[in-house]
Design an enzyme around this catalytic site. Structure first.
Site, mmCIF file in Angstrom:
data_model
loop_
_atom_site.group_PDB
_atom_site.id
_atom_site.type_symbol
_atom_site.label_atom_id
_atom_site.label_comp_id
_atom_site.label_asym_id
_atom_site.label_seq_id
_atom_site.Cartn_x
_atom_site.Cartn_y
_atom_site.Cartn_z
ATOM 1 C CE LYS A 1 -8.472 7.025 -4.618
ATOM 2 N NZ LYS A 1 -9.318 7.631 -3.598
ATOM 3 C CG ASP B 1 -9.578 7.880 -0.373
ATOM 4 O OD1 ASP B 1 -9.856 6.672 -0.245
ATOM 5 O OD2 ASP B 1 -10.174 8.630 -1.169
ATOM 6 C CE1 TYR C 1 7.891 4.606 -3.193
ATOM 7 C CE2 TYR C 1 9.854 3.360 -3.757
ATOM 8 C CZ TYR C 1 9.198 4.237 -2.929
ATOM 9 O OH TYR C 1 9.829 4.731 -1.826
HETATM 10 O O1 LIG Z 1 14.690 5.262 -1.893
HETATM 11 C C1 LIG Z 1 14.332 6.342 -1.466
HETATM 12 O O2 LIG Z 1 15.014 7.374 -1.606
HETATM 13 C C2 LIG Z 1 13.038 6.470 -0.722
HETATM 14 C C3 LIG Z 1 12.494 5.151 -0.319
HETATM 15 C C4 LIG Z 1 11.402 5.242 0.683
HETATM 16 O O3 LIG Z 1 10.876 6.282 1.019
HETATM 17 C C5 LIG Z 1 10.952 4.011 1.311
HETATM 18 O O4 LIG Z 1 11.310 2.929 0.875
HETATM 19 O O5 LIG Z 1 10.175 4.090 2.278
HETATM 20 MG MG LIG Z 2 9.380 6.025 2.535
#
Ligand SMILES: O=C(O)CCC(=O)C(=O)O
Ligand SMILES: [Mg+2]
Ligand SMILES: NC(=O)C1=CN([C@@H]2O[C@H](COP(=O)(O)OP(=O)(O)OC[C@H]3O[C@@H](n4cnc5c(N)ncnc54)[C@H](OP(=O)(O)O)[C@@H]3O)[C@@H](O)[C@H]2O)C=CC1
Length: 412
Positions: free
Chosen positions: A226, A279, A156
């Site tokens: 996972k 999952d 992320y």
């Molecule tokens: O920062 C974003 O554009 C998405 C972040 C997101 O989906 C979240 O933190 O739940």
């Molecule tokens: Mg989000």
């Protein structure tokens, strides 16, 4: 030049000192529906605080800027001004609306940048059912979970290189020649992403989740991962989490393990620490939600799980959250900018209001927080709801975003 206007009344929150009766709280309006939900949130919270404390307490709101509004005020390409980050640090507790992140190219997420730059490592998202809210489940009252999502690591965080770029070629070359990797199916055109997951990052997140279970008399902490496929990242998260439960909280294995348990030092009740592969977990929460309580998971899993669980209790219109470090807290809804509804006074302000409700509890202003919850329950119970609930509820009266705020205030 500063564009932040510090309120003439109000005090800073200082760690180790009592929360002032008139704290200055910075807020970011947010892009898209931010213009709709943020003023409603402020109006509802001001009303709850005034009512709960008869005027003895009051928030002094201080607008700070990020996202599209920052580019209009500070100039092109200034998406996250330094003074915004400094204000969040200086004033300790703040709240933000959602901000847009383009898909593919363009800027990386400002929401993620705030979490990373301030090391807000816990993303805490409670998922709880309010009576009367429409839900696809037979018995949504069984959903009562709090997600602890690791907020600073994982795929992320955006360490990646575009396929066919010189950088991607360099990384692929390194992987093939120096690391013996021969499994990249299409090396000439692959984009490459990196997924850092550390023991320290895992431990501090899982520690916070277990401590929350202790402090709030919860019965289990489930590590969601996972790890069968990504053995050292997701699997590491599982193993380091179990080790922490044993080493720091005295958990012992149940039978052959790896599930373990310990006694809550405050209540003497058993807290089970267990794990679930992501999952399977996503189907379990639909079929057997009562078996899950506090959830500890990595960043991307936590993102998916947040919206999926929100859907079980009415959707992301009513899904609050907080980004927390040991020093700062930035409250924010689970949802995004919902651009197609921006400026229409239509969407549900519930998520941001409930995020502010979490903020009130964080300040110790529980009476005001309780009023927020009770008035929201009453408005929903009276079927005075925004479009998202109205389309799923029989006999609902659909009202606007601002009218929902007013409906709450009338019921305080
Ligand atoms: O920062 C974003 O554009 C998405 C972040 C997101 O989906 C979240 O933190 O739940
Ligand atoms: Mg989000
Ligand atoms: N923390 C943050 O600031 C976040 C930012 N984002 C960003 O937001 C942008 C849009 O993302 P997108 O994927 O469309 O996700 P959104 O969460 O913005 O919206 C998806 C859908 O969820 C529903 N929804 C969202 N908010 C509300 C609300 N307050 N009340 C009622 N329904 C709501 C709407 O459903 P329906 O269409 O069914 O009415 C909406 O179309 C992207 O740029 C993304 O990166 C996304 C998530 C978090």
């Amino acid at each position: 030049m500063s564009h932040i206007v510090v309120p003439t009344e109000g005090q800073k929150i200082v760690p180790g000192q009592a929360i002032p009766n008139n704290p200055i709280i910075p807020f970011i309006e947010g892009d898209g529906i931010g213009v709709d939900i943020t003023p409603v949130m402020i109006k509802v919270i001001d009303a709850a605080v005034a009512k709960a404390y008869n005027g003895a307490k009051k928030i002094s709101w201080m607008e700070i800027f990020a996202g599209e509004k920052a580019t209009r005020i500070y100039g092109d390409n200034v998406w996250l001004p330094d003074e915004t980050l400094e204000a969040i640090q200086e004033y300790k507790v703040s709240i933000k609306g959602p901000m847009t992140t383009p898909v593919g190219g363009g800027i990386r997420s400002l929401n993620v940048a705030i979490r990373q730059k301030l090391d807000l490592y816990q993303c805490v998202r409670p998922v709880q059912y309010f009576t009367g809210v429409p839900s696809p489940l037979k018995d949504p009252s069984k959903v009562n979970m709090v997600i602890f999502r690791e907020n600073t690591e994982d795929i992320y965080v955006g360490i990646e290189w575009m396929g066919e770029s010189d950088d991607a070629k360099k990384v692929i070359d390194f992987l093939q020649k120096e690391m013996g990797v021969n499994k990249i199916r299409f090396p000439k055109t692959s984009s490459i992403g990196v997924k850092p997951v550390s023991r320290e990052g895992t431990e501090r997140l899982t520690r916070a989740a277990i401590q929350y279970a202790i402090d709030n008399d919860r019965s289990s902490v489930t590590i969601v991962h996972k790890g069968n496929i990504m053995k050292y990242t997701e699997g590491g998260f599982r193993d380091w989490s179990y080790a922490l439960a044993k080493n720091e909280f005295g958990a012992t294995e149940i039978g052959a393990g790896p599930w373990c348990e310990f006694k809550n030092p405050n209540t003497g009740k058993t807290i089970t620490v267990k794990d679930s592969i992501a999952d399977a977990f996503l189907q379990q929460i639909l079929l057997r939600p009562a078996e899950y309580d506090v959830i500890a998971t990595l960043n991307l899993n936590g993102d998916y799980i947040s919206d999926a669980l929100a859907a079980q209790v009415g959707g992301i219109g009513i899904a609050p959250g907080a980004n927390i470090s040991d020093e700062y807290a930035v409250f924010e809804a689970t949802h995004g900018t919902a651009p197609k509804y921006a400026g229409q006074d239509k969407v549900n302000p519930g998520s941001l209001i409930l995020s502010a409700e979490m903020m009130l509890r964080h300040l110790g202003w529980t009476e005001a927080a309780d009023l927020v919850i009770a008035s929201m329950e009453k408005a929903i119970g009276d079927k005075q709801v925004t479009y998202d609930f109205a389309r799923l509820m029989d006999g609902a009266h659909e009202i606007s975003c601002s009218a929902f705020g007013d409906a709450m205030i009338e019921r305080m």
